[in-house]
Structures are given as structure tokens and as C-alpha cells.
Design an enzyme around this catalytic site. Structure first.
Site, PDB file in Angstrom:
ATOM      1  N   CYS A   1     -25.553 -31.658  12.892  1.00 44.06           N
ATOM      2  CA  CYS A   1     -25.888 -32.514  11.756  1.00 44.06           C
ATOM      3  C   CYS A   1     -27.047 -33.441  12.093  1.00 44.06           C
ATOM      4  O   CYS A   1     -28.106 -32.999  12.517  1.00 44.06           O
ATOM      5  CB  CYS A   1     -24.648 -33.281  11.309  1.00 44.06           C
ATOM      6  SG  CYS A   1     -24.852 -34.177   9.749  1.00 44.06           S
TER       7      CYS A   1
ATOM      8  N   GLU B   1     -22.365 -26.049  10.322  1.00 49.42           N
ATOM      9  CA  GLU B   1     -21.417 -27.087  10.735  1.00 49.42           C
ATOM     10  C   GLU B   1     -20.060 -26.882  10.056  1.00 49.42           C
ATOM     11  O   GLU B   1     -19.977 -26.635   8.858  1.00 49.42           O
ATOM     12  CB  GLU B   1     -21.982 -28.461  10.350  1.00 49.42           C
ATOM     13  CG  GLU B   1     -21.092 -29.637  10.703  1.00 49.42           C
ATOM     14  CD  GLU B   1     -21.666 -30.954  10.218  1.00 49.42           C
ATOM     15  OE1 GLU B   1     -21.198 -32.011  10.687  1.00 49.42           O
ATOM     16  OE2 GLU B   1     -22.593 -30.946   9.389  1.00 49.42           O
TER      17      GLU B   1
ATOM     18  N   LYS C   1     -20.073 -33.022  19.281  1.00 52.62           N
ATOM     19  CA  LYS C   1     -21.087 -33.947  18.775  1.00 52.62           C
ATOM     20  C   LYS C   1     -20.851 -35.341  19.348  1.00 52.62           C
ATOM     21  O   LYS C   1     -19.722 -35.854  19.313  1.00 52.62           O
ATOM     22  CB  LYS C   1     -21.023 -33.981  17.246  1.00 52.62           C
ATOM     23  CG  LYS C   1     -22.055 -34.882  16.592  1.00 52.62           C
ATOM     24  CD  LYS C   1     -21.897 -34.849  15.076  1.00 52.62           C
ATOM     25  CE  LYS C   1     -22.953 -35.723  14.400  1.00 52.62           C
ATOM     26  NZ  LYS C   1     -22.781 -35.738  12.923  1.00 52.62           N
TER      27      LYS C   1
END
Length: 543
Positions: free
Chosen positions: A424, A310, A372
């Protein structure tokens, strides 16, 4: 002299019976003691019981503690029946248990505020108390509902397990949802025991685990037949044995199979969080990723796909000189897949993104991008930001600033089967990993748990990723800045891992997907059916 009367021989119970009698007597005394507590003593016992239950999660995975903590909670709740306000008293007992559980299980959240201690350290006392206090409201509702039903005997155990499970499901879905440390997650440390989630999901596994753990609460009742009490006492052991045995058979029947043409390199650079977020370290951090990616493989096989974690290189799509450096350094036939912060203009917005990049013909191409969509509250965005500003908490608005993407996607990477990207903590949401009906061949999770230090947090995060692989029957490649990179096969077996706070890479072929699981086909419908069965059993038992 009169003959002596024959002596009566007293039969001593066999050893197992004597042990059970002692166990039953101990349970009776414990139940009476806990039911008699009032005031701060009852609150303290509930809090300690909840804290004990948290040890069932990573890194301890001490699932046996549940067989003590849950019966203790039931006995404490039973003790509120004669309180002046039983609903309020039971709700408070439930809240205390939940506070202890979440305080011990989520203490690591405060470590993220030490990265920029000057700005956020003042928030630590509030984070480690208010966050568990809010989550404990779900357990308070369990206690109040248990008191409202006023069920006794064996039916109360069935009712309690159903109420706890419903509260967990709501916690995973209300507002943005936070399904962290569900009770079923205790089995994630053991691949055989965790196989049950392929059929009933983690919510179903939580339900059955709580039900089994509550069995000893039926001890100590003088009116209950000894055989039934023995079965109740053995329930946790029998349940654990069934999980391990059934899971071992499933693993033995399904060895790992690989894609011979897809060779992954999963990079864990282990960059300290302070160095990672410092603007002056951008090029140095990029060089660390490149050095690990271009190193010779131990077996001499070059990777076809390189995976970075990430936000490995923020705004890399705008830095042409960095793209040129990638071309000069990396020799990869397939793709480089990396996490990055992406920027849009007019209006300016930032996204926590994942890029698929090809490096061939002296050209860098961004073939696909994922943004995301489930952002971390108070980490990537601030809920109720205007209200917080009015309350004088402007400092909270320094956190976050990211925009959410449109939703789950399935991406293509040249030379590899389609995959579902998870950035995540998107990996903690069961059943929400990819668009419905678009099952990919594997899962890719990019993350950065360096925020949370050498604590339980990164280990709990890995456990949840492992459960997602088993639930879906899909392998997962997990690239972390640190904590913990892994390649997981579709049955939850680790093909390779880089430990927390170590720099390294995993070189391995991509495992092939397993058969479509029952959970993939029906989702939480199986869980809802279990809830209905247990609720009906509680009603029938009560009658």
C-alpha cells in the site's frame, strides 16, 4: 515663411517589449492589490491560492498554476509586514494557503468512510477539515519564519523556497511522516520531466520547482532592471523546458531491457470494497482472482510469476482447502505472490502481509513472508488510542487493529531476481523502500485503492510509485485490487496499465534494473546541499 521644424519620430517598442511591459504592469497591480488585503479578504485570497496550487497534482498535473499561486502567496506575506502582529498575520496567511492546498488535494480521504457509512459517515466533515487543518500547520510555520526573517528583494524568493522545502521535508518525516503531494510530484505525470528525481530526489525537485515558480514574484518592482525582471518572469518556462529536454535525452539513451525468463501476470480483480470486506464473499473473491490468473495469455506465453493485490485472500495460510484449489487451478513455474492478512497467536496479532508461494509437486509452500511496517494512521492502527477513548471517541478504535512488521526487507522468489515488497502506501516514502546496502532488482507494490473511489487519490498514489522507480532506477510491478495496476520500467515508463475500476491483467516480461542512480548512492544528501546553497545565496543577496 519660416521653414518647418523637423518632426520627431516616436519609436514604438517592439511587440515582445510591449507584452513584457504589460505583464510587468499587471504583476505590479496584482502585488499591490494582494499586499493591501486585510482580514477575511486576505485569508480568502490565501485559501484560494492554495486550492489553485493543488491543481498541479494528479489528475490535472497543471504545473503552470504554481507560477501564479506561489507569487500570490509571497505578495500576501509581504502585505503582513505592517500588520500589528506580523508573525501571527503571516503564519495565518500560510495556514490558509496550506488549508486550501490540502483540502483540494486530499478531499478523497473522506471517501473511505463511505464503505461502512453507518459507522463512519459522521466523521466525514471532521476528516475533510481537521486533516488539512493539521497539515496546514507546516505552511503556517513557513509564513511565520518568512516574516521573522524580514527579507526583501530577490533574497526573499530564495528564502521562501528554502523554507517551503524544509517544511515539506519535515512533513515527510515528523511522527510517522506523510510525504503526499510534495510539489515535485507535479512532474510525475510526465516521464521526461520526472527524470530529475534520479539525481536529486523528489525533495530536491520540489525545492527547485518552488524556486522557479516564485520567479514572477520579482515582477512589478519599479527599481529592478527590466532585464532581470524578464529573466524572473521566464524562470518557470525555462525550468520546465530544461526538465523536459534533459529527461527526454535520458529516456532516449536508455531503452527498456527485459528479463526473458521472467514473465509476470499482474492481476487487478476490481472487487468493490464493500464486497471485498464482506466475510461471506471470501470464496467468491478468491475465484475472481483465480479466473483472471488462469486465463490464457493474449500472446500464448504462460506467466512464470502471478501477482495478486493487497489482501487478496486473508488468512490463506490457514485455509488448506483454498491452497488445494490453487494447486488444482494454477500452473505456474515460479511463484504466486499475493497480499494477505496474516495472524499470529499467543498473543493474537494481525499483520498486513505479503506471501511468496510456490505451487509444485502437489504442495503449496510459503517460501517467504513480509509484514507491512508502515501502517496507515486511523486506517490500520489508531494512534493515541487510549487518549481518544478518554475523550469519548471510542468509535475511532473500530478502525485498524493491525500490528507493524519489523522493517523493510528484500525477498527471494523462485525463478526471479530479488525484490523489495511494498504494501500500500509504503511506496510514498522516498529512500525507505529496502534495507540500506541491499539493492534489489525490482520493486513490488501491492495495494488496494478501492477505498477512495474514482477520485484523485488513486492517481496521486500511482504518481508516487512512478517516482520511486525513477529515484531508485528499479522497475516496479504494482498489483492493485483496483486503482491502478501497472508495470513501470526503471525510468518511469509504463509497460502496461489496468485503469481504475476496470478488471484485467497485465502480461509482460519483468524489466531489468537500470544503473544505480545518484539518488540511490547519496540519498537526500544532494537535496541538503541544494538547501545549503540556496540559503547561502539568500544571505549573500540580502547583504
Amino acid at each position: 515663411m519660416a521653414p518647418l521644424a523637423p518632426m520627431t519620430t516616436l519609436k514604438t517598442p517592439p511587440m515582445p517589449a510591449r507584452l513584457f511591459q504589460k505583464l510587468d504592469e499587471t504583476a505590479r497591480r496584482a502585488a499591490e492589490r494582494l499586499q493591501s488585503l486585510t482580514g477575511w479578504r486576505r485569508a480568502g485570497a490565501a485559501t484560494l491560492s492554495g486550492a489553485l496550487a493543488a491543481l498541479a497534482m494528479a489528475p490535472f498535473h497543471a504545473f503552470a498554476v504554481l507560477a501564479f499561486s506561489f507569487p500570490a502567496l509571497i505578495w500576501l506575506l509581504d502585505g503582513t509586514r505592517n500588520a500589528p502582529r506580523p508573525l501571527r498575520a503571516a503564519g495565518f496567511v500560510g495556514w490558509c494557503f496550506g488549508f486550501g492546498y490540502f483540502l483540494v488535494g486530499l478531499y478523497w480521504v473522506a471517501f473511505s468512510m463511505l464503505v461502512d457509512a453507518g459507522a463512519f459517515a459522521w466523521m466525514i466533515p471532521f476528516a475533510i477539515t481537521l486533516f488539512p487543518a493539521g497539515l496546514a500547520l507546516f505552511i503556517a510555520a513557513v509564513g511565520a519564519a518568512y516574516a521573522r526573517l524580514n527579507i526583501k528583494g530577490a533574497a526573499r524568493v530564495l528564502a521562501f523556497a528554502a523554507l517551503w522545502s524544509v517544511a515539506e521535508y519535515l512533513r515527510g518525516h515528523v511522527l510517522s511522516g506523510f510525504p503526499w503531494n510534495l510539489i515535485g510530484q507535479t512532474w510525475a505525470g510526465f516521464a521526461p520531466a520526472a527524470q530529475a528525481v534520479a539525481y536529486i530526489g523528489v525533495y530536491g525537485l520540489s525545492l527547485l520547482t518552488v524556486l522557479a515558480a516564485c520567479g514572477p514574484a520579482l515582477l512589478g518592482n519599479a527599481h529592478r532592471p527590466a532585464r532581470r525582471k524578464a529573466i524572473a518572469a521566464a524562470t518557470p518556462v525555462l525550468f520546465a523546458a530544461a526538465l523536459f529536454a534533459g529527461g527526454a535525452l535520458r529516456l532516449a539513451a536508455h531503452p527498456t531491457v527485459y528479463h526473458d525468463e521472467v514473465r509476470l501476470r499482474i492481476v487487478q480483480p476490481n472487487i468493490p470494497q464493500r464486497d471485498k470486506v464482506a466475510p461471506g464473499n471470501w470464496w467468491r473473491n478468491l475465484s475472481t482472482h483465480l479466473a483472471l490468473s488462469s486465463a490464457a495469455a493474449p500472446d500464448g506465453r504462460a506467466p512464470t510469476h502471478i501477482l495478486w493485490p493487497e489482501n487478496a485472500a486473508a488468512i490463506i495460510d490457514e485455509v488448506e482447502s483454498a491452497q488445494d484449489l490453487l494447486l488444482d487451478t494454477l500452473d505456474v513455474d515460479g511463484a504466486l505472490i499475493l497480499g494477505s492478512v496474516r495472524r499470529e497467536t499467543a498473543p493474537e496479532r494481525f499483520y498486513n502481509a505479503l506471501h511468496v508461494m510456490t505451487l509444485s509437486d502437489e504442495t503449496v509452500r510459503f517460501t517467504s513472508t513480509y509484514d507491512k511496517h508502515r501502517l496507515v494512521p486511523f486506517g490500520e492502527y489508531v494512534p493515541f488510542a487510549r487518549l481518544l477513548e478518554r475523550l469519548g471517541l471510542q468509535a475511532l478504535n473500530q478502525a485498524g487493529g493491525l500490528s507493524p512488521g519489523p522493517g523493510p526487507r528484500v525477498l527471494e522468489a523462485p525463478g526471479a531476481p530479488a525484490f523489495a515488497p511494498l504494501v500500500c502506501y509504503e511506496s510514498i516514502f522516498p529512500g525507505l523502500l529496502y534495507p540500506k546496502g541491499a539493492r534489489p532488482a525490482w520493486l513490488l507494490n501491492v495495494t488496494n485503492d478501492a477505498w477512495f473511489g474514482d477520485t484523485a487519490g488513486p492517481r496521486q498514489h500511482l504518481d508516487q510509485a512512478r517516482l520511486r522507480s525513477i529515484e531508485t532506477g528499479l522497475p516496479m510491478a504494482r498489483a492493485a485490487n483496483t486503482g491502478i495496476s501497472a508495470l513501470i520500467d526503471p525510468y518511469g515508463r509504463y509497460i502496461g496499465r489496468v485503469p481504475l475500476y476496470e478488471q484485467g491483467a497485465i502480461d509482460a516480461n519483468l524489466p531489468k534494473a537500470g544503473a544505480t542512480t545518484l539518488y540511490t548512492r547519496f540519498g537526500d544528501a544532494v537535496y541538503f546541499a541544494l538547501i545549503a546553497i540556496i540559503a547561502c545565496a539568500a544571505v549573500l543577496r540580502r547583504r
